[in-house]
Each structure stands twice: as structure tokens, then as C-alpha cells.
Enzyme design. Structure first.
Site, PDB file in Angstrom:
ATOM      1  N   SER A 599      87.870  15.443  67.371  1.00  0.00           N
ATOM      2  CA  SER A 599      88.214  14.350  66.465  1.00  0.00           C
ATOM      3  C   SER A 599      86.965  13.595  66.063  1.00  0.00           C
ATOM      4  O   SER A 599      85.976  13.539  66.813  1.00  0.00           O
ATOM      5  CB  SER A 599      89.194  13.385  67.132  1.00  0.00           C
ATOM      6  OG  SER A 599      89.400  12.223  66.346  1.00  0.00           O
ATOM      7  N   TYR A 612      92.231   7.340  73.916  1.00  0.00           N
ATOM      8  CA  TYR A 612      92.156   8.506  73.028  1.00  0.00           C
ATOM      9  C   TYR A 612      90.706   8.834  72.694  1.00  0.00           C
ATOM     10  O   TYR A 612      90.278   9.987  72.792  1.00  0.00           O
ATOM     11  CB  TYR A 612      92.956   8.222  71.754  1.00  0.00           C
ATOM     12  CG  TYR A 612      92.961   9.359  70.754  1.00  0.00           C
ATOM     13  CD1 TYR A 612      93.753  10.479  70.948  1.00  0.00           C
ATOM     14  CD2 TYR A 612      92.175   9.293  69.601  1.00  0.00           C
ATOM     15  CE1 TYR A 612      93.762  11.520  70.029  1.00  0.00           C
ATOM     16  CE2 TYR A 612      92.181  10.324  68.676  1.00  0.00           C
ATOM     17  CZ  TYR A 612      92.972  11.436  68.886  1.00  0.00           C
ATOM     18  OH  TYR A 612      92.972  12.457  67.981  1.00  0.00           O
TER      19      TYR A 612
END
Length: 722
Positions: A599, A612
Site C-alpha cells: 500500500s 494498518y
């Protein structure tokens, strides 16, 4: 509708009135009067219908094997006169799936007139080009080498099949005598010779000598049967094969135990599968010394009876009899010299034991080629085995793609059936090596191979993509499948997995994908998923760690459970799945790829993202660590960093959308536009964009790249790595 009361075969073995599925024991009677009635008056449509029925029963003919034809009157487009035209299965087609477009259509008179310029069997191959001068329908399929075998026979409908029961008799030492006695002279016999123009003339001569024949047995090859209508031909074919099969059944075990009796017992089912799963990647590595091969495994009862028998050592080196069989299975199989109690999980030891066995096989094949080759023979092909037999366990096959290897396995089971039948009634005979070579390296076969489409970039490669029943994972799997890969679809949600598999079967067919439940936090399901992949395809070349979850909360709102869930799925999951994949890749020793879907958040700090973002950063560094460790294994490890992939994604589940909207001070509905607007390219990111990025790494142009990161985020300057 065709009448069932007009069978012109006076010597029919059974009346054809009232026939149904219960009329036959060894073959499938599939004719449906209502369906046939819809096709009445269209002989070509009835030919296609009959062909599909015959091709649906693997006891009659296997995939791509056999051919059928019909002769009917049609208007000549140039003269407007009625002419006789023959429609026959074209080159390379399959009876079970054939459509009208798979037929070649030729003027019968022109085809038969070619005998006036035929220069003899030494010039056989030149006749194939001349078939093109006989074409009636310019849009039809290219005529096959079997075209004259149909053209010179006077019957309206003809079936040429390779049924196991008939070939068992055709390949028996006393096959001609058995055929004569079994059918009281109503089935003729033509000795083996390679299909072509001359064999067509020999079939015609057999009919001229005995006009009352209802069929002809081709030595070591197959069966020709016919009728005046599509239905007559269909029933005649079933009746002849039924009688052959019943004759074999009546003789099994009478002369001697089947295959000389059993030499050893099979392992229990679970142990067989465990052995096969442990050994398949090693075998695949040996078989992929020239190009990546896809595997198939079966422990079918027919296989086990054969490979566990006393006669295996005698029969296996003989090879197969029917050309259709050995063209797909090679001249003979490799029988592994491994006992069932050996530890095949000791990779080093088992490779040391297998290496000389593979080398011996390759040397055997090279000697076969050198001994039998002609001055104009094509270069020797891959010398690795296609069929590998492991007594007590089962049969492996390896070929360029899943369909080819599955079909090779099916054909070798056909060959086993033939050997079993021939040994029951007489003695099995295979084709002489020179004859086999002349078929395998036939220049016409070579030309057919050269006409085949160029392999796709991922042909011969096997990919397991975690979380591939939806979103980014499914997009990657579809992209890879479209580029030639076999894909292992998996998900934690069984309903979603079933839906994805149906979608893949519809789009890519039965041989492209397999499915397995997989929870990346559960090592037992991971091991089972890779075992399933190995049993389905022989190994794994590409692992995509895609499965993920998103939780967006402030640090004070984050619970320990949230934190553990993120790290279990994203970090631990990537670790466990990669570890299992690496073990298989090392067994294969042909390199591989690991791609981690990480990501933008692995390098960009933002609010409400501690769990996250830090887990993604751990994924990113684990990718670098693995790239550094696995280079010597030729296993490349690369990373794709997406951002804001919205379409068909689970990212919005579990409050993620609400959390990100809150962090940015906007509404959930405004998020897609917000994400697109903040990029340099002002573009929304789709799952297909991530799939394309993954393909860039594995498609062949970046084989010397590892440890790289590819951003697919529309351009986020803060995510630039340098």
C-alpha cells in the site's frame, strides 16, 4: 425425423427398434428422438449432433480423437447444379465439442479424382496440399489427413473412432482372427499403416472385395463403421463397440489373472495423495528442464491395477499401439523406482535418487530418435517423459498446459484399457518403434505444431493469489488466466469462492482454475491450499499475497484485537503463505515470483492509521528481506503499492470508509472523488490497474528484477520512494 426402421445393414447384430439407454452395457446410448427431429432434413446438422454424442463418451473416443463424416447433395455455387459434398471433421477438432464450423466440406468427385495423380505411398504427404483443390466451402476447416479414408468409402455417414474395446482387439497378436470369428466376417480387417491417401484406397479395396461389411478394424489403430443415415451409423457404431467390450469382459481373468496379478498393494487414499503432493513439484522440476510444464495426477482404480501389477515391467516399455495415444503420451512412460515406504519429503535425497532415472529416460528417448530419424526429420523434441508411473501411488503427467496434460492422462488410461483387453484375449502388441517414430515426427504433424498459436506469456506457470474470489485478487487471477497461467482461486468465504469459480469456468473453461478455501492466518488451511494447488497443477510458480483487511481508527480508539487482526492477516499471513510457496518453488528448482500487494500507506504517514499503516510497512520490509534471501533460488520478490482501490473491494467494509472520511473531514460519498483528485494524474484506481502491475513483474520482461516497488496510485508525491 430419421426413421429407425430403415437400417440397411442386413447383418446388424441387434434390431434397432426400441433402442434406449438400457440397450447397452458398455457404451452410452444418448440419441434423443425429439432433438434429432428438430434437425430432420439437414444431414450436416445431424452429423454434428451424432458427433457430439459420440465424443461425449470417452469409452468411444478421447478428446481430439477420431473423425466423422456425411455425404449429401448441395448446390454448386458456380454452376447451380446439384453435386455430392462430403462434410468431415476438420484438422485438430474434437468430436464432443465440434460445431458446424469445425467441419471441412469437399467435392466428393474431385477428392476421388485425386487417385489419378497419386504417385504412390512414397509421395503420400503431397496429397494433403491437394485436398485444398477439392474444397466446396471456402470457409470450412482445413481437411485432416483422414479425409480420404472417408472419401473413398461409398457410405453416406461414417464414424472413425478409437474405442478402447475395439483397439484392444486391433492391438492383440491374434486381432485379425478374433475380429473374423467375433463378427462372423461382417467386420473387415486392414493391417496397420499410417493414415493417409493410400490407407483410404485400401479401405475402398476391402469394401470392393466384400460389399456386405458393416465396418473395418484397422490393425493397432481403431474402427470404421457406417450407415445410410446418421442414426444408422450411430447405432451401428455402438453395437460393434458393445460387442467388442462384452467379448473382453467375458474373457477377463480366464486365461490368466489381469496383468499377471497384483505385485503390490496401493497405499491408502490419504497416504497416496500425501506422497503425490510431496513428490509432484520435484517431478515437475525435472520435467521442466526445457520449458515449464503443468502437471496432473490421478490414482484412478484402472491406473492402480496396472501400475501395481506383475506385468507392468513388461508392458510399460512397449509403449502404446494407437497413434492417438502415443502422440500425446510419448513412446513410453517413466516408471519410478521408488518404494512406497520411502520418505519423499527428504528433497535432497529424493532428487539424488530421481536424477539418474530421468537421465536414463532422456538417453532412451535420444537413442530412439537417433536410431529412427530420417534425413529430413524435425529436430528432436523435449526428451522428458509425459507420463510418470509411481507404483502403489498413481500416475503423473506433465505437458505444456493443463488441458494437454489432463488429456495425456486420459489417453494413457485408454492405453491401459487396451493392454488389459488385448492381454485378456491374446497378447498385447505395440507399434514397432520405427512406425511410432514415423508418426511422432511426421512432417505433417510437425507442420501442425508449427501452425499452433505462440504460447502466451504465462503459459506453463501456476499462480496462487490469496483472496482471489473478489476485488483486486480476482482481477489479478483473471489477468493471469487470460495470459495463459493456471490459477488457484481461494478465499475465506466459501459462497464467494463458489461464485468466482463458476465465473472462471464460464470465461476460461475447466482447465484454467482450481479452488480452495484459504485463511491466511491459519497455517493448516495454507498447507492444504498449496497441497490442492500441487495436486491440481503440479506445483506453484507465482505467489501473490493480496488478502487483506483495513481498520482506520485513532491510536486511542484502536483495540488490541484490532491490532492483532491487522498484523495476523497482513504480516503473519504474508509470512506464512510465502513460506509455504517458497518450499514448493525450491522443490521445483525453476525459480519463481512472489508479489506482495502492500500500500501507499507503507511509506506515507497519515492520521487514524497506526495499525494498518505500520502493518503495511512491515509487509514492505518483509518483501525486501525475502528478495535479499531468495535471489540464489531465482525467486524474485517484488511489491505493488496501490492506493484507494474502490471498485469491487472489501476495503469499505468494517468501518474503513467511515474512518477515512472522518480523518479527511469529508463524507463517505465524497471519498472516491477525493482520492482521485489528490493524485497527480487525477485518476481513480481500479482492480485491473493492480492486475496489470502484477503482470508487468511476471510477464517475462522483468526476469532480472527483484526487490522493487511499483506504485499504482495515480501519482501520490508523498509516496515516492526516492
Amino acid at each position: 425425423m430419421e426413421s429407425k426402421k430403415t437400417n440397411a445393414l442386413n447383418n446388424s447384430l441387434a434390431g434397432d427398434e426400441g433402442l434406449n439407454a438400457g440397450s447397452f452395457k458398455h457404451v452410452s446410448y444418448l440419441w434423443n428422438d425429439e432433438e434429432a427431429a428438430k434437425l430432420a432434413g439437414d444431414e450436416v446438422a445431424l452429423l454434428v449432433y451424432r458427433s457430439n454424442l459420440l465424443g461425449a463418451d470417452l469409452r468411444l473416443t478421447n478428446y481430439g480423437g477420431g473423425n466423422t463424416s456425411c455425404k449429401a447433395t448441395a448446390k454448386d455455387p458456380l454452376t447451380g447444379k446439384d453435386v455430392e459434398v462430403m462434410w468431415v471433421k476438420g484438422s485438430g477438432g474434437d468430436l464432443g465439442t465440434m460445431k458446424r464450423s469445425g467441419l471441412a466440406a469437399l467435392y466428393v468427385d474431385r477428392l476421388r479424382s485425386l487417385k489419378n495423380i497419386y504417385r504412390g505411398i512414397e509421395h503420400e504427404d503431397e496429397m494433403v496440399e491437394l485436398f485444398n483443390h477439392c474444397i466446396y466451402d471456402l470457409a470450412s476447416k482445413a481437411p485432416s489427413i483422414d479425409t480420404p479414408l472417408h472419401g473413398f468409402l461409398p457410405y453416406k455417414h461414417i464414424d472413425h473412432l478409437h474405442p478402447d474395446a475395439a483397439i484392444a482387439i486391433a492391438a492383440a497378436k491374434d486381432g485379425k482372427k478374433i475380429t473374423q470369428e467375433l463378427f462372423n466376417g461382417s467386420i473387415g480387417w486392414v493391417e496397420w499403416q499410417r493414415p493417409g491417401f493410400d490407407l483410404g484406397l485400401k479401405l475402398k479395396a476391402a469394401i470392393d472385395e466384400n460389399p456386405g461389411l458393416r465396418g473395418i478394424m484397422l490393425g493397432s489403430h481403431g474402427l470404421f463403421t457406417w450407415g445410410n443415415t446418421a442414426y444408422e451409423s450411430y447405432v451401428n457404431t455402438l453395437e460393434v463397440i458393445e460387442k467388442c467390450a462384452q467379448y473382453l469382459e467375458d474373457n477377463y481373468g480366464k486365461k490368466r489373472p489381469t496383468f499377471g496379478g497384483q505385485k503390490l498393494q496401493s497405499l491408502p487414499k490419504e497416504e497416496r495423495l500425501a506422497k503425490a503432493a510431496a513428490l509432484a513439484p520435484v517431478l515437475r522440476g525435472f520435467c521442466s528442464s526445457k520449458q515449464n510444464m503443468i502437471g496432473h495426477f490421478t490414482d484412478d482404480d484402472r491406473v492402480l491395477e496396472y501400475i501395481n501389477s506383475n506385468d507392468l515391467e513388461r508392458l510399460a516399455p512397449m509403449g502404446t499401439s494407437c497413434p492417438d495415444h502415443f502422440l500425446r503420451t510419448k513412446i513410453s512412460p517413466l516408471v519410478l523406482n521408488i518404494s512406497t515406504d520411502e520418505d519423499v519429503t527428504d528433497v535432497t535425497a529424493i532428487k539424488e535418487k530421481l536424477a539418474p532415472q530421468f537421465e536414463a529416460y532422456r538417453n532412451m528417448y535420444a537413442e530412439y530418435y537417433e536410431t529412427c530419424k530420417h534425413p529430413n526429420s524435425p529436430a528432436m523434441r523435449d526428451a522428458n517423459p509425459v507420463i510418470i508411473l509411481y507404483p502403489g501411488v498413481g500416475m503423473f503427467s506433465f505437458a505444456k498446459d493443463k488441458q494437454t496434460t489432463r488429456v495425456a492422462s486420459e489417453f494413457y488410461i485408454n492405453a491401459i484399457n487396451v493392454m488389459k483387453g488385448a492381454e485378456a484375449v491374446s497378447e498385447y502388441t505395440s507399434l514397432p518403434r520405427q512406425e511410432a517414430f514415423n508418426i511422432e515426427y511426421w512432417l505433417l504433424e510437425e507442420a501442425k505444431l508449427q501452425r499452433m498459436p505462440k504460447p502466451k506469456p504465462l503459459s506453463g506457470r501456476i499462480a496462487l493469489i490469496t483472496g482471489s474470489a473478489g476485488g483486486i485478487g480476482k482481477a489479478i487471477a483473471k489477468k493471469f488466466a487470460a495470459e495463459g497461467a493456471c490459477v488457484v482461486i481461494n478465499d475465506i468465504n466459501e459462497e464467494r469462492l463458489q461464485g468466482a469459480m463458476e465465473e472462471f469456468k464460464t470465461q476460461f473453461g475447466r482447465d484454467t482454475a482450481s479452488s480452495t478455501l484459504l485463511d491466511v492466518t491459519n497455517n493448516d488451511t495454507i498447507e492444504k491450499a498449496f497441497t490442492d494447488a500441487v495436486l491440481a497443477f503440479g506445483g506453484v510458480d507465482i505467489v501473490i499475497n493480496n488478502a487483506g483487511i483495513s481498520i482506520s481508527k485513532s491510536i486511542t480508539d484502536h483495540s488490541i484485537a484490532d491490532w492483532d487482526k491487522l498484523y495476523d492477516i497482513l504480516v503473519k499471513g504474508q509470512f506464512l503463505v510465502s513460506k509455504a510457496g517458497i518450499e514448493i518453488m525450491r522443490k521445483q528448482n525453476i525459480g519463481g515470483d512472489i508479489i506482495n500487494i502492500v500500500s501507499k500507506n507503507s511509506v506515507v504517514a497519515g492520521p487514524n492509521n497506526a495499525g494498518y499503516g505500520s502493518a503495511k510497512a512491515a509487509q514492505a520490509h518483509l518483501s525486501r528481506l525475502l528478495a535479499a534471501e531468495l535471489g540464489s533460488d531465482k525467486i524474485r520478490v517484488n511489491t505493488v503499492n496501490p492506493d484507494a482501490v474502490i471498485a469491487d473491494s472489501n476495503i469499505w467494509a468494517g468501518g474503513w470508509a467511515e474512518g477515512r472520511a472522518k480523518a479527511y473531514g469529508i463524507t463517505v460519498e465524497e471519498l472516491p472523488a477525493y482520492y482521485a483528485k489528490r493524485t497527480l494524474l487525477n485518476e481513480a484506481i481500479l482492480p485491473e490497474d493492480i492486475a496489470n502491475a502484477c503482470f508487468v513483474f511476471v510477464g517475462g520482461l522483468l526476469n532480472k528484477s527483484t526487490g522493487n516497488v511499483l506504485n499504482v496510485d495515480g501519482g501520490v508525491a508523498a509516496a515516492f520512494l526516492r
